[in-house]
Design a protein around this motif. Structure first.
Motif, short mmCIF file in Angstrom:
data_model
loop_
_atom_site.label_atom_id
_atom_site.label_comp_id
_atom_site.label_asym_id
_atom_site.label_seq_id
_atom_site.Cartn_x
_atom_site.Cartn_y
_atom_site.Cartn_z
N UNK A 1 0.84 -1.20 0.00
CA UNK A 1 0.00 0.00 0.00
C UNK A 1 0.87 1.25 0.00
N UNK A 2 1.94 1.21 0.78
CA UNK A 2 2.86 2.35 0.82
C UNK A 2 3.42 2.65 -0.58
N UNK A 3 3.85 1.59 -1.28
CA UNK A 3 4.41 1.75 -2.62
C UNK A 3 3.36 2.36 -3.57
N UNK A 4 2.15 1.83 -3.53
CA UNK A 4 1.09 2.32 -4.43
C UNK A 4 0.75 3.78 -4.13
N UNK A 5 0.67 4.13 -2.85
CA UNK A 5 0.34 5.52 -2.48
C UNK A 5 1.46 6.44 -2.97
N UNK A 6 2.69 6.06 -2.72
CA UNK A 6 3.81 6.96 -3.07
C UNK A 6 3.98 7.08 -4.58
N UNK A 7 3.76 5.97 -5.30
CA UNK A 7 3.91 6.03 -6.77
C UNK A 7 2.81 6.87 -7.41
#
Ligand code: PMT
Length: 219
Positions: free
Chosen positions: A87-93
């Protein structure tokens, strides 16, 4: 009369499309942290609150990105994630260009340090799992400029006191506090009752209502 009607219809349409031209990212659902290939640490989030926010933002004309822990068959962008790290990766991307981020997902604060490769066998006695801290996604994006960042706050005691401390600790613009000790609101229910807290600790109470209506009021 005709021109009045046209005028008021336009007014309604404009009001309904209040978020036209705005980009908004919303998270929903409960993350799942693997213990072994078939077992997880998770929570009771159904994703209804986040989904209601995404649907309403879309209806209001926003360009919506929903980062969820379930697949949503919707006319807006949906990125499915499972763990807090995903989720962190998707939010940041997908952060760049967003005008607003609302984090309604229940993100696990911890994950199992080493997920077992095979199903853990029952050995009798105590089984110990070592948990390590997950990144705090909300806190880490709060310093991003030119965005309204809004978190949720799930508390089972001292709701407002803990929420006020949490908004200061996280540094977001708004925090939506809900009492998860209640069976009629919060996790996995159709209704909610929330307090919207801003950075200056002003508090607005939104009385119990459907998650759809609560979402509209928040937006
Ligand atoms: O999904 P439903 O069944 O409809 O239920 C809705 C809800 C109760 C899940 C929702 O209204 C809600 O309260 N969501 C936030 C749950 C939560 O994780 O609260 P928290 O107080 O533990 O976290 C505070 C904020 O930090 C949240 O915005 C959370 O998304 C975020 N967070 C938390 C931990 C972490 N590692 N990273 C985060 O970004």
């Amino acid at each position: 009369i005709a021109s009045c009607l046209v005028g008021s219809e336009m007014c309604i349409r404009d009001r309904n499309k209040k978020l036209k031209g705005k980009k908004i990212l919303i998270t929903a659902g409960g993350t799942r942290e693997k213990i072994d290939p078939v077992r997880y640490i998770t929570n009771a989030s159904s994703g209804k609150m986040g989904l209601a926010l995404a649907d309403n933002a879309y209806r209001m004309g926003a360009d919506v990105t929903l980062v969820s822990t379930f697949k949503a068959d919707k006319p807006y962008k949906n990125i499915v994630t499972e763990t807090a790290l995903e989720m962190e990766k998707a939010v940041k991307e997908n952060l760049s260009g967003q005008d607003c981020v609302i984090m309604a997902a229940a993100v696990s604060d911890y994950r199992v340090e080493n997920c077992a490769e095979n199903k853990i066998k029952k050995q009798g006695g105590v089984l110990e799992l070592k948990l390590v801290e997950n990144p705090d996604i909300l806190k880490s994006i709060c310093k991003t400029p030119n965005k309204i960042i809004c978190g949720f706050c799930a508390e089972s005691e001292n709701l407002l006191e803990n929420a006020k401390a949490k908004i200061q600790k996280k540094g977001c613009d708004f925090l939506i506090a809900n009492d998860i000790s209640r069976k009629d609101i919060g996790f996995n229910t159709d209704e909610n009752e929330v307090y919207i807290i801003d950075k200056s600790l002003n508090i607005k109470h939104i009385e119990k209502d459907t998650k759809e209506n609560i979402a509209q009021r928040i937006l």
